[in-house]
Write a protein that holds these residues in place. Structure first.
Motif, short mmCIF file in Angstrom:
data_model
loop_
_atom_site.label_atom_id
_atom_site.label_comp_id
_atom_site.label_asym_id
_atom_site.label_seq_id
_atom_site.Cartn_x
_atom_site.Cartn_y
_atom_site.Cartn_z
N GLY A 1 0.60 -1.55 -0.03
CA GLY A 1 -0.10 0.14 -0.34
C GLY A 1 0.82 1.34 -0.01
N ARG A 2 1.88 1.36 0.58
CA ARG A 2 2.80 2.54 0.27
C ARG A 2 3.34 2.70 -0.25
N ALA A 3 3.93 1.84 -1.57
CA ALA A 3 4.93 1.52 -2.48
C ALA A 3 3.75 1.84 -3.34
N LEU A 4 2.24 1.60 -3.45
CA LEU A 4 1.88 2.21 -4.31
C LEU A 4 1.64 3.49 -4.41
N GLY A 5 1.32 4.00 -3.45
CA GLY A 5 0.87 5.89 -2.91
C GLY A 5 2.01 6.52 -2.78
N GLU A 6 3.18 5.49 -2.54
CA GLU A 6 3.88 6.97 -3.01
C GLU A 6 4.38 8.00 -3.39
N THR A 7 4.62 8.71 -3.16
CA THR A 7 5.01 10.51 -3.68
C THR A 7 5.66 11.08 -4.11
N MET A 8 6.19 11.17 -3.11
CA MET A 8 7.41 12.48 -2.85
C MET A 8 8.71 11.79 -2.95
N ALA A 9 8.84 10.57 -2.37
CA ALA A 9 9.90 9.76 -3.22
C ALA A 9 10.85 9.36 -4.11
N VAL A 10 9.35 9.14 -5.55
CA VAL A 10 8.97 8.87 -6.70
C VAL A 10 9.38 9.60 -7.90
N ALA A 11 8.97 10.93 -6.89
CA ALA A 11 8.67 12.92 -7.29
C ALA A 11 10.93 12.59 -7.42
N THR A 12 11.03 12.80 -6.23
CA THR A 12 12.28 13.41 -6.68
C THR A 12 13.28 12.54 -7.22
N VAL A 13 13.35 10.96 -7.25
CA VAL A 13 14.04 10.35 -7.69
C VAL A 13 13.70 9.34 -9.87
N LEU A 14 12.95 9.71 -9.91
CA LEU A 14 12.12 9.19 -11.13
C LEU A 14 12.25 10.92 -12.04
N SER A 15 12.59 10.38 -13.31
CA SER A 15 12.95 11.30 -14.20
C SER A 15 11.54 11.07 -15.28
N PRO A 16 10.56 12.19 -15.24
CA PRO A 16 9.24 11.81 -15.96
C PRO A 16 8.65 11.32 -17.45
N SER A 17 8.47 10.78 -17.56
CA SER A 17 8.19 10.77 -19.41
C SER A 17 6.78 9.89 -19.87
N PHE A 18 6.11 10.54 -20.59
CA PHE A 18 4.65 9.87 -20.55
C PHE A 18 5.23 8.70 -21.80
#
Length: 335
Positions: free
Chosen positions: A252-269
């Protein structure tokens, strides 16, 4: 035979069943404290259901407003442009990134967490197990943003060696091929999430293993079993349901984690075939990144993606409950 000598006493009444006893005890609970506790317990359960229903209604209503104007397929579109006229957005990339990062995190965290819990409860001496458990408890209290900063500053720069090794020996699979880009990829996110959920799974599993019946373990030892055989035959079957529950908390925490993922990932669609290439995204990361700058319609679209995450979480928890109910008779908890 003289009939007068026969006993005329009535047979003793049959004992009442335990279910009837519990019902009568519940009806007979006339103390004010019992009535107050019963009302509070029942009200808390009803309030929880009302809150869940209110959240579902809110998400569904706002999502319907956005989906009614969407020109793309919400489930398969590889694009998120809510500012276009007409708007086009979809969750294909977000769903893929969320599921993949959570699977990586669970695959890495669950075996390590169970191993740490068994070491603390059955192998480590008390003077060593206590400090280790205390440190794990502290890790569970670290905020997400701290994990994110640590991941961006420490973890990401040190992932080049691992990525190079994976590309050298497993790059032929395509999943671990690396193009020498920045290691801000799904694998990095999965490793960071595994570190974050490790304390949760470890703590719950540790407490469950400590409740394993001591008599079962002593009986196995008396029959000549080794320590590992005692754990395999007595402790693990007893704690199976608890480990599943702990894993669902971590998931549940892994699915909803926000800030840590946003800090590490380079997002693209876009969806990368390799876990080592930058790109992708998750539901929570996309909502956190776009919500402040989104228009009212854009917020509705983000809420629609949140509704999907809400449904995924409910399905995961429901599946975990079914697994626990099926395995309950083998867990040893009812012995």
């Amino acid at each position: 035979m003289d009939i007068s000598t026969q006993s005329t006493e009535a047979p003793p009444p049959a004992p009442r069943s335990s279910g009837a006893t519990r019902k009568s005890a519940a009806r007979g609970a006339t103390r004010p404290g019992d009535r107050v506790f019963l009302a509070l317990s029942r009200g808390s359960g009803i309030l929880l259901l009302v809150i869940m229903a209110a959240i579902a209604v809110f998400l569904t209503y706002r999502a319907a407003l956005a989906l009614s104007k969407n020109e793309g397929n919400f489930l398969t579109t590889f694009e998120w442009n809510t500012g276009l006229t007409p708007p086009v957005f979809g969750i294909a990339v977000l769903a893929f990134g969320t599921v993949v990062s959570a699977i990586i995190a669970m695959a890495l965290a669950v075996p390590v967490a169970v191993g740490i819990a068994l070491f603390i409860t059955h192998y480590a001496p008390r003077k060593l197990g206590g400090p280790i458990a205390y440190v794990i408890d502290l890790l569970a209290a670290v905020p997400s943003i701290v994990y994110g900063l640590w991941g961006a500053i420490v973890l990401v720069p040190h992932m080049n060696g691992l990525f190079g090794w994976l590309d050298t020996y497993l790059g032929w699979t395509g999943i671990f091929s690396w193009q020498d880009g920045a290691p801000r990829s799904m694998l990095t996110v999965g490793i960071l999430l595994a570190i974050m959920i490790l304390p949760i799974i470890t703590n719950v599993s540790r407490e469950v293993f400590r409740q394993a019946p001591q008599m079962h373990q002593e009986a196995a030892l008396a029959l000549g079993a080794t320590r590992w055989e005692v754990i395999r035959m007595s402790v693990l079957p007893f704690g199976r349901s608890g480990v599943i529950s702990a894993s669902m908390l971590g998931l549940g925490r892994a699915l909803g984690e926000t800030m840590a993922v946003a800090t590490v990932l380079s997002p693209s669609f876009d969806i990368q075939a390799s876990l080592l290439d930058p790109g992708g995204g998750t539901f929570a990361q996309n909502i956190a990144a776009k919500f402040n700058e989104a228009t009212v319609f854009g917020q509705d679209a983000l809420i629609a993606s949140g509704l999907v995450l809400f449904v995924i979480t409910l399905l995961v928890n429901g599946a975990a409950r079914l697994i626990i109910n099926r395995r309950k008779e083998y867990s040893g908890a009812n012995a």
